[in-house]
Design a protein around this motif. Structure first.
Motif, PDB file in Angstrom:
ATOM      1  N   PHE A 135       0.872  -1.163   0.000  1.00 29.01           N
ATOM      2  CA  PHE A 135       0.000   0.000   0.000  1.00 29.01           C
ATOM      3  C   PHE A 135       0.907   1.209   0.000  1.00 29.01           C
ATOM      4  CE2 PHE A 135      -2.884  -2.972   2.261  1.00 29.01           C
ATOM      5  CZ  PHE A 135      -3.976  -2.875   1.421  1.00 29.01           C
ATOM      6  N   ARG A 136       0.414   2.278  -0.584  1.00 24.55           N
ATOM      7  CA  ARG A 136       1.151   3.532  -0.559  1.00 24.55           C
ATOM      8  C   ARG A 136       0.191   4.598  -0.080  1.00 24.55           C
ATOM      9  NH1 ARG A 136       5.270   5.279  -4.956  1.00 24.55           N
ATOM     10  NH2 ARG A 136       6.245   6.981  -3.842  1.00 24.55           N
ATOM     11  N   VAL A 137       0.601   5.354   0.904  1.00 23.52           N
ATOM     12  CA  VAL A 137      -0.223   6.421   1.461  1.00 23.52           C
ATOM     13  C   VAL A 137       0.494   7.745   1.216  1.00 23.52           C
ATOM     14  CG1 VAL A 137      -1.221   7.397   3.571  1.00 23.52           C
ATOM     15  CG2 VAL A 137      -1.195   4.918   3.240  1.00 23.52           C
ATOM     16  N   LYS A 138      -0.238   8.685   0.637  1.00 24.87           N
ATOM     17  CA  LYS A 138       0.286  10.042   0.442  1.00 24.87           C
ATOM     18  C   LYS A 138      -0.654  10.982   1.165  1.00 24.87           C
ATOM     19  CE  LYS A 138       2.749   9.398  -3.846  1.00 24.87           C
ATOM     20  NZ  LYS A 138       3.048   9.985  -5.149  1.00 24.87           N
ATOM     21  N   MET A 139      -0.102  11.746   2.086  1.00 20.63           N
ATOM     22  CA  MET A 139      -0.917  12.626   2.928  1.00 20.63           C
ATOM     23  C   MET A 139      -0.285  14.013   2.978  1.00 20.63           C
ATOM     24  SD  MET A 139      -1.992  11.903   6.825  1.00 20.63           S
ATOM     25  CE  MET A 139      -2.692  13.146   7.864  1.00 20.63           C
ATOM     26  N   ASP A 140      -1.107  15.029   2.750  1.00 22.00           N
ATOM     27  CA  ASP A 140      -0.636  16.414   2.852  1.00 22.00           C
ATOM     28  C   ASP A 140      -0.549  16.810   4.323  1.00 22.00           C
ATOM     29  OD1 ASP A 140      -0.678  16.542   0.099  1.00 22.00           O
ATOM     30  OD2 ASP A 140      -2.648  17.481   0.010  1.00 22.00           O
ATOM     31  N   VAL A 141       0.630  17.268   4.738  1.00 27.90           N
ATOM     32  CA  VAL A 141       0.821  17.744   6.114  1.00 27.90           C
ATOM     33  C   VAL A 141       1.608  19.063   6.100  1.00 27.90           C
ATOM     34  CG1 VAL A 141       0.631  15.536   7.315  1.00 27.90           C
ATOM     35  CG2 VAL A 141       2.810  16.177   6.358  1.00 27.90           C
ATOM     36  N   PRO A 142       1.039  20.116   5.501  1.00 26.34           N
ATOM     37  CA  PRO A 142       1.780  21.374   5.419  1.00 26.34           C
ATOM     38  C   PRO A 142       2.057  21.965   6.792  1.00 26.34           C
ATOM     39  CG  PRO A 142      -0.503  21.677   4.755  1.00 26.34           C
ATOM     40  CD  PRO A 142      -0.299  20.210   4.940  1.00 26.34           C
ATOM     41  N   GLY A 143       3.252  22.520   6.929  1.00 23.09           N
ATOM     42  CA  GLY A 143       3.624  23.185   8.180  1.00 23.09           C
ATOM     43  C   GLY A 143       4.185  22.271   9.246  1.00 23.09           C
ATOM     44  N   ILE A 144       4.316  20.984   8.969  1.00 27.36           N
ATOM     45  CA  ILE A 144       4.823  20.025   9.944  1.00 27.36           C
ATOM     46  C   ILE A 144       6.216  19.576   9.518  1.00 27.36           C
ATOM     47  CG2 ILE A 144       4.455  17.730  10.949  1.00 27.36           C
ATOM     48  CD1 ILE A 144       2.284  19.333  11.941  1.00 27.36           C
ATOM     49  N   LYS A 145       7.123  19.486  10.492  1.00 22.25           N
ATOM     50  CA  LYS A 145       8.470  18.976  10.231  1.00 22.25           C
ATOM     51  C   LYS A 145       8.495  17.484  10.536  1.00 22.25           C
ATOM     52  CE  LYS A 145      10.269  23.426  11.599  1.00 22.25           C
ATOM     53  NZ  LYS A 145      10.779  24.185  12.713  1.00 22.25           N
ATOM     54  N   LYS A 146       9.472  16.775   9.968  1.00 24.46           N
ATOM     55  CA  LYS A 146       9.484  15.319  10.119  1.00 24.46           C
ATOM     56  C   LYS A 146       9.645  14.875  11.573  1.00 24.46           C
ATOM     57  CE  LYS A 146      14.301  14.396   8.919  1.00 24.46           C
ATOM     58  NZ  LYS A 146      15.167  13.668   7.996  1.00 24.46           N
ATOM     59  N   ASN A 147      10.315  15.657  12.407  1.00 21.98           N
ATOM     60  CA  ASN A 147      10.454  15.274  13.822  1.00 21.98           C
ATOM     61  C   ASN A 147       9.179  15.537  14.632  1.00 21.98           C
ATOM     62  OD1 ASN A 147      10.778  18.070  13.667  1.00 21.98           O
ATOM     63  ND2 ASN A 147      12.183  18.128  15.397  1.00 21.98           N
ATOM     64  N   GLU A 148       8.165  16.156  14.012  1.00 21.26           N
ATOM     65  CA  GLU A 148       6.892  16.433  14.681  1.00 21.26           C
ATOM     66  C   GLU A 148       5.802  15.435  14.289  1.00 21.26           C
ATOM     67  OE1 GLU A 148       7.318  21.269  15.020  1.00 21.26           O
ATOM     68  OE2 GLU A 148       6.587  20.424  13.136  1.00 21.26           O
ATOM     69  N   ILE A 149       6.168  14.440  13.471  1.00 22.02           N
ATOM     70  CA  ILE A 149       5.208  13.445  13.001  1.00 22.02           C
ATOM     71  C   ILE A 149       5.436  12.131  13.730  1.00 22.02           C
ATOM     72  CG2 ILE A 149       4.436  12.093  11.011  1.00 22.02           C
ATOM     73  CD1 ILE A 149       5.294  14.444   9.249  1.00 22.02           C
ATOM     74  N   LYS A 150       4.330  11.495  14.126  1.00 21.92           N
ATOM     75  CA  LYS A 150       4.399  10.177  14.758  1.00 21.92           C
ATOM     76  C   LYS A 150       3.583   9.196  13.927  1.00 21.92           C
ATOM     77  CE  LYS A 150       4.830  11.997  19.413  1.00 21.92           C
ATOM     78  NZ  LYS A 150       4.173  12.190  20.693  1.00 21.92           N
ATOM     79  N   LEU A 151       4.187   8.056  13.619  1.00 21.36           N
ATOM     80  CA  LEU A 151       3.503   6.994  12.881  1.00 21.36           C
ATOM     81  C   LEU A 151       3.431   5.770  13.773  1.00 21.36           C
ATOM     82  CD1 LEU A 151       5.211   7.186   9.374  1.00 21.36           C
ATOM     83  CD2 LEU A 151       3.014   8.102  10.036  1.00 21.36           C
ATOM     84  N   ASN A 152       2.259   5.194  13.884  1.00 22.88           N
ATOM     85  CA  ASN A 152       2.071   3.937  14.601  1.00 22.88           C
ATOM     86  C   ASN A 152       1.405   2.972  13.640  1.00 22.88           C
ATOM     87  OD1 ASN A 152       3.046   4.720  17.218  1.00 22.88           O
ATOM     88  ND2 ASN A 152       1.211   5.955  17.420  1.00 22.88           N
ATOM     89  N   VAL A 153       1.984   1.778  13.541  1.00 24.93           N
ATOM     90  CA  VAL A 153       1.508   0.796  12.577  1.00 24.93           C
ATOM     91  C   VAL A 153       1.128  -0.485  13.299  1.00 24.93           C
ATOM     92  CG1 VAL A 153       2.098  -0.482  10.495  1.00 24.93           C
ATOM     93  CG2 VAL A 153       3.089   1.757  10.876  1.00 24.93           C
ATOM     94  N   THR A 154      -0.035  -1.029  12.955  1.00 18.64           N
ATOM     95  CA  THR A 154      -0.401  -2.377  13.380  1.00 18.64           C
ATOM     96  C   THR A 154      -0.447  -3.212  12.113  1.00 18.64           C
ATOM     97  OG1 THR A 154      -2.784  -2.053  13.153  1.00 18.64           O
ATOM     98  CG2 THR A 154      -1.799  -1.474  15.288  1.00 18.64           C
ATOM     99  N   GLU A 155      -0.820  -4.460  12.242  1.00 18.96           N
ATOM    100  CA  GLU A 155      -0.817  -5.292  11.038  1.00 18.96           C
ATOM    101  C   GLU A 155      -1.900  -4.916  10.032  1.00 18.96           C
ATOM    102  OE1 GLU A 155      -3.279  -9.217  12.484  1.00 18.96           O
ATOM    103  OE2 GLU A 155      -1.104  -9.220  12.673  1.00 18.96           O
ATOM    104  N   ASN A 156      -2.921  -4.156  10.461  1.00 16.00           N
ATOM    105  CA  ASN A 156      -3.963  -3.777   9.495  1.00 16.00           C
ATOM    106  C   ASN A 156      -4.453  -2.338   9.641  1.00 16.00           C
ATOM    107  OD1 ASN A 156      -5.364  -4.085  11.843  1.00 16.00           O
ATOM    108  ND2 ASN A 156      -6.891  -5.487  11.034  1.00 16.00           N
ATOM    109  N   SER A 157      -3.630  -1.462  10.233  1.00 19.77           N
ATOM    110  CA  SER A 157      -4.014  -0.046  10.298  1.00 19.77           C
ATOM    111  C   SER A 157      -2.777   0.837  10.439  1.00 19.77           C
ATOM    112  CB  SER A 157      -4.969   0.218  11.464  1.00 19.77           C
ATOM    113  OG  SER A 157      -4.296   0.133  12.690  1.00 19.77           O
TER     114      SER A 157
END
Length: 159
Positions: free
Chosen positions: A64-86
């Protein structure tokens, strides 16, 4: 003998029943305008904004490929949490500016927050998820645990 005709008492209808729907609608619109005018005089506050961003989820067969617009956010301000289906994406950026003048009239702060939870139709390998931030667009690659073939499209004629 002359029979007396019963006299009708004049009935006083309620104001609601004498008004037409047009009059009621007009009254509600006037009330709305008056309330908007009253509330516009209150000072605005800088409340944290939770933005609903545009997001594309693409099934590429093996991933899967997810593209999301997040203007004004720096990479150290983003949190990603992944489970096996979300996938859960959150980000927050705070900014404050202040002029070093005595008796300043404004002191501004801004805050923007993003939060999305994306359910996925197939299981993924969480340990192999990759993400990249470029020009305000977060690009996430989520490899599937069992790759599927991409379905071929078939044209259907409309009768």
């Amino acid at each position: 003998m002359v029979a007396k005709k019963p006299t009708k008492k004049p009935s006083v209808p309620s104001p609601f029943l004498t008004s037409s729907w047009f009059d009621i609608d007009k009254s509600i619109n006037n009330l709305k305008k008056e309330m908007e005018k009253a509330f516009s005089s209150f000072p605005t506050t800088m409340m944290p904004r939770i933005s609903q961003t545009s997001c594309d989820i693409i099934d590429e067969g093996k991933q899967f490929r997810v593209k999301m617009d997040v203007p004004g956010i720096k990479k150290n301000e983003i949190k990603l949490n992944v489970t096996e289906n979300s996938l859960e994406i959150s980000g927050e950026h705070k900014e404050e500016s202040e002029e070093k003048k005595k008796n300043f009239l404004t002191k501004e702060r801004s805050q923007v927050s993003y939060y999305r939870t994306l359910p996925l139709s197939e299981n993924i390998v969480a340990s192999k998820v990759k993400a990249k931030l470029s020009d305000g667009v977060l690009d996430i690659t989520l490899p599937k645990s069992k790759p599927t073939k991409t379905q071929k499209k078939k044209s259907v004629s409309i009768q």
